[in-house]
Write an enzyme that holds these catalytic residues in place. Sequence first.
Site, mmCIF file in Angstrom:
data_model
loop_
_atom_site.group_PDB
_atom_site.id
_atom_site.type_symbol
_atom_site.label_atom_id
_atom_site.label_comp_id
_atom_site.label_asym_id
_atom_site.label_seq_id
_atom_site.Cartn_x
_atom_site.Cartn_y
_atom_site.Cartn_z
ATOM 1 N N ASP A 112 0.875 -1.178 0.000
ATOM 2 C CA ASP A 112 0.000 0.000 0.000
ATOM 3 C C ASP A 112 0.910 1.226 0.000
ATOM 4 O O ASP A 112 2.121 1.113 0.203
ATOM 5 C CB ASP A 112 -0.883 -0.013 1.261
ATOM 6 C CG ASP A 112 -1.769 1.224 1.371
ATOM 7 O OD1 ASP A 112 -2.323 1.651 0.333
ATOM 8 O OD2 ASP A 112 -1.905 1.780 2.473
ATOM 9 N N SER A 113 0.314 2.400 -0.193
ATOM 10 C CA SER A 113 1.086 3.633 -0.104
ATOM 11 C C SER A 113 1.638 3.834 1.306
ATOM 12 O O SER A 113 2.581 4.591 1.489
ATOM 13 C CB SER A 113 0.187 4.825 -0.437
ATOM 14 O OG SER A 113 -0.854 4.915 0.524
ATOM 15 N N TYR A 139 -0.572 8.446 -1.945
ATOM 16 C CA TYR A 139 -0.600 8.319 -3.409
ATOM 17 C C TYR A 139 -1.675 9.239 -4.004
ATOM 18 O O TYR A 139 -1.590 9.624 -5.163
ATOM 19 C CB TYR A 139 -0.943 6.878 -3.809
ATOM 20 C CG TYR A 139 0.197 5.874 -3.751
ATOM 21 C CD1 TYR A 139 1.517 6.257 -3.516
ATOM 22 C CD2 TYR A 139 -0.061 4.526 -3.971
ATOM 23 C CE1 TYR A 139 2.543 5.310 -3.483
ATOM 24 C CE2 TYR A 139 0.960 3.576 -3.943
ATOM 25 C CZ TYR A 139 2.260 3.972 -3.696
ATOM 26 O OH TYR A 139 3.263 3.043 -3.674
ATOM 27 N N GLY A 140 -2.712 9.499 -3.208
ATOM 28 C CA GLY A 140 -3.923 10.169 -3.717
ATOM 29 C C GLY A 140 -3.668 11.484 -4.431
ATOM 30 O O GLY A 140 -4.441 11.869 -5.293
ATOM 31 N N CYS A 182 -4.426 -1.348 -2.000
ATOM 32 C CA CYS A 182 -4.544 0.097 -2.176
ATOM 33 C C CYS A 182 -5.475 0.356 -3.353
ATOM 34 O O CYS A 182 -5.177 -0.067 -4.471
ATOM 35 C CB CYS A 182 -3.165 0.689 -2.446
ATOM 36 S SG CYS A 182 -3.191 2.456 -2.764
ATOM 37 N N ASN A 183 -6.577 1.037 -3.097
ATOM 38 C CA ASN A 183 -7.527 1.330 -4.177
ATOM 39 C C ASN A 183 -6.922 2.283 -5.204
ATOM 40 O O ASN A 183 -7.185 2.168 -6.404
ATOM 41 C CB ASN A 183 -8.799 1.961 -3.614
ATOM 42 C CG ASN A 183 -9.549 1.006 -2.714
ATOM 43 O OD1 ASN A 183 -9.146 0.758 -1.582
ATOM 44 N ND2 ASN A 183 -10.627 0.449 -3.223
ATOM 45 N N THR A 184 -6.110 3.223 -4.721
ATOM 46 C CA THR A 184 -5.540 4.228 -5.614
ATOM 47 C C THR A 184 -4.563 3.567 -6.583
ATOM 48 O O THR A 184 -4.624 3.805 -7.798
ATOM 49 C CB THR A 184 -4.838 5.325 -4.779
ATOM 50 O OG1 THR A 184 -5.744 5.762 -3.765
ATOM 51 C CG2 THR A 184 -4.433 6.494 -5.637
ATOM 52 N N GLU A 193 -2.042 7.768 8.721
ATOM 53 C CA GLU A 193 -0.570 7.624 8.676
ATOM 54 C C GLU A 193 0.072 8.145 9.966
ATOM 55 O O GLU A 193 1.118 7.671 10.388
ATOM 56 C CB GLU A 193 0.019 8.386 7.480
ATOM 57 C CG GLU A 193 -0.227 7.725 6.138
ATOM 58 C CD GLU A 193 0.474 6.381 5.978
ATOM 59 O OE1 GLU A 193 1.669 6.292 6.291
ATOM 60 O OE2 GLU A 193 -0.196 5.418 5.562
ATOM 61 N N CYS A 207 -11.099 3.113 0.396
ATOM 62 C CA CYS A 207 -9.668 3.351 0.602
ATOM 63 C C CYS A 207 -9.262 2.489 1.785
ATOM 64 O O CYS A 207 -9.970 2.453 2.797
ATOM 65 C CB CYS A 207 -9.423 4.829 0.901
ATOM 66 S SG CYS A 207 -7.756 5.189 1.517
ATOM 67 N N THR A 208 -8.140 1.791 1.659
ATOM 68 C CA THR A 208 -7.804 0.805 2.692
ATOM 69 C C THR A 208 -7.372 1.445 4.018
ATOM 70 O O THR A 208 -7.256 0.752 5.024
ATOM 71 C CB THR A 208 -6.699 -0.153 2.190
ATOM 72 O OG1 THR A 208 -5.565 0.620 1.759
ATOM 73 C CG2 THR A 208 -7.206 -1.004 1.038
ATOM 74 N N HIS A 209 -7.132 2.749 4.010
ATOM 75 C CA HIS A 209 -6.855 3.416 5.291
ATOM 76 C C HIS A 209 -8.137 3.565 6.134
ATOM 77 O O HIS A 209 -8.048 3.649 7.358
ATOM 78 C CB HIS A 209 -6.279 4.813 5.046
ATOM 79 C CG HIS A 209 -4.828 4.834 4.670
ATOM 80 N ND1 HIS A 209 -4.378 4.408 3.447
ATOM 81 C CD2 HIS A 209 -3.722 5.224 5.370
ATOM 82 C CE1 HIS A 209 -3.049 4.562 3.396
ATOM 83 N NE2 HIS A 209 -2.639 5.046 4.556
HETATM 84 N N1 DGL Z 1 -4.770 3.086 1.061
HETATM 85 C C1 DGL Z 1 -4.783 3.833 -0.179
HETATM 86 C C2 DGL Z 1 -6.067 3.518 -0.943
HETATM 87 O O1 DGL Z 1 -6.671 2.488 -0.698
HETATM 88 C C3 DGL Z 1 -4.524 5.256 0.147
HETATM 89 C C4 DGL Z 1 -4.131 6.037 -1.006
HETATM 90 C C5 DGL Z 1 -3.260 7.209 -0.724
HETATM 91 O O2 DGL Z 1 -2.140 7.019 -0.268
HETATM 92 O O3 DGL Z 1 -3.691 8.318 -1.020
HETATM 93 O O4 DGL Z 1 -6.497 4.249 -1.794
#
Ligand code: DGL
Length: 271
Positions: free
Chosen positions: A11-12, A43-44, A74-76, A152, A184-186
């Site tokens: 993930d990011s 990443y967003g 990570c969805n992004t 984070e 989003c996985t966060h």
């Molecule tokens: N966990 C990432 C997701 O699922 C976060 C993306 C990010 O870092 O902006 O999209």
Amino acid sequence: MKALNPIGVFDSGVGGLSVLREIRRELPGEHLLYVADSGHAPYGDKPAELIQARAAAIVEFLVSRHAKAIVVACNTATGVAIRMLRARFSLPIIAMEPAVKPAVTHTKSGVIAVLATSRTIASENFAKLHERFGANVQILMQACPGLVEQVEAGELSGEKTRALIERYVAPLLAQGADTIVLGCTHYPFLAALIREIAGPAVTIIDPSAAIARELRRRLESASLLSTGTRAGTEQFWSSARSDTTRAVISQLWKADVDLLYLPHVPDAPPD
Ligand code: DGL
């Protein structure tokens, strides 16, 4: 590829740990490698090319550590890099799917909401969701800048986090949403606060458990499910030499973890 080899997850940052914990629940005997790309999070708000380059470099690293399958937690990264990853690497790659289908089945009000990063919402995959499901239900897409940063930092319940969630969720409730998808996985780490703010009548859907089940199916069909009888292990890697990342991974994983550094992460400056 061997069944006893580890599964690589990335993930990011720390968000993918919400997927990792479901993988651990579903597959207790598997060895897991987790990469938090904390040196490049979030990443967003990054260009697609950078996310693609990071995703390719991380998968390359995980393959060099003998990963038998990859989970893009990570969805992004899924939105912008999954096609490139599947074209470039031949091992099974499981990616995030926003749980819009179960939300559509579940909603009574006919209004569902998806919380995600701006980049995910702008992605092609998301545009397709409207085409696929938009005729039957109203889908509200809500970008949530700032929430990834709060997770984070390990700030899961403070005033700033609460204020951000109130700002994003209140308009969705006002428009009649009765089902909220965590895109989003966060965000699963903020689920308690989202639940408190949205109230008991709203259903919150987290796709992580479904992703872990999909991983099991994919490993089974490739004869890659571990045959080991001992409990699996976890290794955590980061692209940032940061005590905060180590502390937050330990907080979210609910165990004191050792954090390793990806190659090319500079040494800490001398004191
Ligand atoms: N966990 C990432 C997701 O699922 C976060 C993306 C990010 O870092 O902006 O999209």
